[in-house]
Design a protein around this motif. Structure first.
Motif, mmCIF file in Angstrom:
data_model
loop_
_atom_site.group_PDB
_atom_site.id
_atom_site.type_symbol
_atom_site.label_atom_id
_atom_site.label_comp_id
_atom_site.label_asym_id
_atom_site.label_seq_id
_atom_site.Cartn_x
_atom_site.Cartn_y
_atom_site.Cartn_z
ATOM 1 N N HIS A 55 0.824 -1.208 0.000
ATOM 2 C CA HIS A 55 0.000 0.000 0.000
ATOM 3 C C HIS A 55 0.858 1.259 0.000
ATOM 4 O O HIS A 55 0.588 2.201 -0.755
ATOM 5 C CB HIS A 55 -0.916 -0.007 1.224
ATOM 6 C CG HIS A 55 -1.551 1.314 1.505
ATOM 7 N ND1 HIS A 55 -2.639 1.799 0.795
ATOM 8 C CD2 HIS A 55 -1.246 2.287 2.412
ATOM 9 C CE1 HIS A 55 -2.963 2.997 1.256
ATOM 10 N NE2 HIS A 55 -2.137 3.327 2.228
ATOM 11 N N LEU A 56 1.895 1.295 0.841
ATOM 12 C CA LEU A 56 2.795 2.447 0.882
ATOM 13 C C LEU A 56 3.491 2.628 -0.463
ATOM 14 O O LEU A 56 3.583 3.756 -0.984
ATOM 15 C CB LEU A 56 3.819 2.265 2.000
ATOM 16 C CG LEU A 56 4.940 3.295 2.084
ATOM 17 C CD1 LEU A 56 4.402 4.711 2.196
ATOM 18 C CD2 LEU A 56 5.868 2.962 3.261
ATOM 19 N N SER A 57 3.972 1.547 -1.036
ATOM 20 C CA SER A 57 4.607 1.624 -2.355
ATOM 21 C C SER A 57 3.636 2.180 -3.382
ATOM 22 O O SER A 57 4.003 3.018 -4.227
ATOM 23 C CB SER A 57 5.076 0.229 -2.796
ATOM 24 O OG SER A 57 5.981 -0.332 -1.869
ATOM 25 N N ASP A 58 2.391 1.722 -3.317
ATOM 26 C CA ASP A 58 1.376 2.171 -4.261
ATOM 27 C C ASP A 58 1.081 3.660 -4.090
ATOM 28 O O ASP A 58 0.917 4.384 -5.080
ATOM 29 C CB ASP A 58 0.100 1.353 -4.051
ATOM 30 C CG ASP A 58 -0.914 1.564 -5.153
ATOM 31 O OD1 ASP A 58 -0.738 0.972 -6.237
ATOM 32 O OD2 ASP A 58 -1.873 2.324 -4.934
ATOM 33 N N ASP A 59 1.032 4.134 -2.831
ATOM 34 C CA ASP A 59 0.834 5.570 -2.592
ATOM 35 C C ASP A 59 1.930 6.390 -3.264
ATOM 36 O O ASP A 59 1.660 7.376 -3.949
ATOM 37 C CB ASP A 59 0.854 5.865 -1.088
ATOM 38 C CG ASP A 59 -0.450 5.519 -0.400
ATOM 39 O OD1 ASP A 59 -1.488 5.430 -1.077
ATOM 40 O OD2 ASP A 59 -0.426 5.326 0.825
ATOM 41 N N LEU A 60 3.166 5.986 -3.051
ATOM 42 C CA LEU A 60 4.295 6.749 -3.586
ATOM 43 C C LEU A 60 4.299 6.716 -5.112
ATOM 44 O O LEU A 60 4.531 7.741 -5.774
ATOM 45 C CB LEU A 60 5.599 6.199 -3.020
ATOM 46 C CG LEU A 60 5.723 6.269 -1.485
ATOM 47 C CD1 LEU A 60 6.960 5.528 -1.017
ATOM 48 C CD2 LEU A 60 5.735 7.709 -0.992
ATOM 49 N N PHE A 61 4.023 5.545 -5.670
ATOM 50 C CA PHE A 61 3.915 5.418 -7.125
ATOM 51 C C PHE A 61 2.803 6.316 -7.671
ATOM 52 O O PHE A 61 2.977 7.032 -8.666
ATOM 53 C CB PHE A 61 3.648 3.961 -7.503
ATOM 54 C CG PHE A 61 3.171 3.771 -8.916
ATOM 55 C CD1 PHE A 61 4.076 3.748 -9.968
ATOM 56 C CD2 PHE A 61 1.816 3.639 -9.203
ATOM 57 C CE1 PHE A 61 3.639 3.592 -11.280
ATOM 58 C CE2 PHE A 61 1.368 3.483 -10.499
ATOM 59 C CZ PHE A 61 2.279 3.457 -11.545
ATOM 60 N N ALA A 62 1.633 6.286 -7.014
ATOM 61 C CA ALA A 62 0.489 7.059 -7.503
ATOM 62 C C ALA A 62 0.754 8.557 -7.433
ATOM 63 O O ALA A 62 0.341 9.305 -8.329
ATOM 64 C CB ALA A 62 -0.759 6.697 -6.688
ATOM 65 N N TYR A 63 1.436 9.017 -6.391
ATOM 66 C CA TYR A 63 1.767 10.442 -6.300
ATOM 67 C C TYR A 63 2.717 10.843 -7.425
ATOM 68 O O TYR A 63 2.574 11.912 -8.024
ATOM 69 C CB TYR A 63 2.402 10.762 -4.954
ATOM 70 C CG TYR A 63 1.489 10.591 -3.755
ATOM 71 C CD1 TYR A 63 0.108 10.485 -3.896
ATOM 72 C CD2 TYR A 63 2.017 10.537 -2.471
ATOM 73 C CE1 TYR A 63 -0.712 10.327 -2.800
ATOM 74 C CE2 TYR A 63 1.198 10.375 -1.361
ATOM 75 C CZ TYR A 63 -0.169 10.269 -1.529
ATOM 76 O OH TYR A 63 -0.972 10.119 -0.432
ATOM 77 N N ALA A 64 3.682 9.969 -7.715
ATOM 78 C CA ALA A 64 4.605 10.252 -8.819
ATOM 79 C C ALA A 64 3.860 10.317 -10.140
ATOM 80 O O ALA A 64 4.081 11.215 -10.961
ATOM 81 C CB ALA A 64 5.701 9.180 -8.869
ATOM 82 N N ALA A 65 2.953 9.365 -10.340
ATOM 83 C CA ALA A 65 2.188 9.341 -11.586
ATOM 84 C C ALA A 65 1.309 10.569 -11.722
ATOM 85 O O ALA A 65 1.139 11.106 -12.823
ATOM 86 C CB ALA A 65 1.338 8.073 -11.639
ATOM 87 N N GLN A 66 0.753 11.040 -10.619
ATOM 88 C CA GLN A 66 -0.130 12.205 -10.671
ATOM 89 C C GLN A 66 0.615 13.440 -11.163
ATOM 90 O O GLN A 66 0.045 14.286 -11.835
ATOM 91 C CB GLN A 66 -0.728 12.447 -9.279
ATOM 92 C CG GLN A 66 -2.017 13.224 -9.285
ATOM 93 C CD GLN A 66 -3.153 12.485 -10.007
ATOM 94 O OE1 GLN A 66 -3.186 11.266 -10.036
ATOM 95 N NE2 GLN A 66 -4.051 13.238 -10.612
ATOM 96 N N LEU A 67 1.909 13.521 -10.821
ATOM 97 C CA LEU A 67 2.736 14.639 -11.270
ATOM 98 C C LEU A 67 3.340 14.412 -12.653
ATOM 99 O O LEU A 67 3.979 15.305 -13.209
ATOM 100 C CB LEU A 67 3.875 14.875 -10.272
ATOM 101 C CG LEU A 67 3.488 15.421 -8.895
ATOM 102 C CD1 LEU A 67 4.702 15.391 -7.971
ATOM 103 C CD2 LEU A 67 2.927 16.836 -8.995
ATOM 104 N N GLY A 68 3.139 13.211 -13.213
ATOM 105 C CA GLY A 68 3.883 12.834 -14.399
ATOM 106 C C GLY A 68 3.344 13.358 -15.718
ATOM 107 O O GLY A 68 4.058 13.334 -16.727
#
Length: 218
Positions: A55-68
């Protein structure tokens, strides 16, 4: 601003380096976990420790994607498919291969965090992107990633039987950025746990619901 004109630690901006430090400290602690403990419940969460790292990994990935995106959406998340592996488990895009064991799980966490660190470093500060707790900027997403990392490592440390106490100045900066109404006169780490519904403070009721405020301060 202090009387001398210097910026106090809590007023300093949250940076990609702060996020990188938070994740590296968390990974170093989690590497000490007993291999058999990863199926145990993570603190007060309904997830086991393995699921919580996913879940933590997914949060960090999703935040990166949102800025991508060149023009990030302001009204919704980037539409990845989120799936739970069991009823009641976290709904993630990111899942670690169980065959890789805890070493592989922590590699997934570190790699996901590296994506967000890179995006915070390279995204123009005027960029805005959607989050359910308020349209935010790269600094805000860095602060969100740090809060996710610090508090979920707290959950994990409880489940894995590890000691965890992150740096006070790091906690102060994310409190100032995301929880402007939290007390500045109490110790930063217990205050962050209180602000995220995980602890108590003298004279303050324990929170049963909580949120941060990702909208840029200026």
């Amino acid at each position: 601003m202090s009387p001398s004109g210097e910026t106090s630690p809590s007023q300093s901006p949250v940076t990609a380096d702060d996020l990188d430090l938070a994740v590296q400290l968390a990974v170093a602690v989690l590497r000490e976990a007993p291999p058999a403990a990863w199926d145990d419940k993570a603190g007060s969460l309904d997830w086991d420790c393995w699921e919580t790292v996913e879940h933590l990994s997914d949060d960090l990935f999703a935040y990166a994607a949102q800025l991508g995106l060149r023009t990030p959406p302001l009204d919704r998340e980037v539409p990845f498919v989120y799936e739970s592996r069991r009823p009641g488990g976290p709904a993630n895009t990111v899942h670690a291969n169980r065959k890789a064991g805890p070493v592989g799980l922590l590699q997934v966490l570190e790699a996901s965090a590296a994506l967000l660190v890179a995006m915070v470093r390279t995204t123009p500060p005027q960029t805005r992107a959607h989050h359910v707790f308020g349209v935010s900027d790269p600094e805000g997403f860095a602060a969100m990633g740090i809060v996710e990392t610090l508090v979920h490592t707290h959950d994990l440390a409880q489940g894995l039987g590890l000691a965890w106490s992150p740096p006070a100045d790091l906690c102060s900066r994310v409190l100032a950025r995301l929880f402007p109404d939290a007390s500045s006169s109490t110790d930063p780490w217990p205050t962050l746990l209180w602000a995220t519904g995980r602890g108590e403070l003298p004279g303050q009721p324990r929170l049963t619901t909580w949120r941060w405020h990702g909208t840029p301060r200026s």
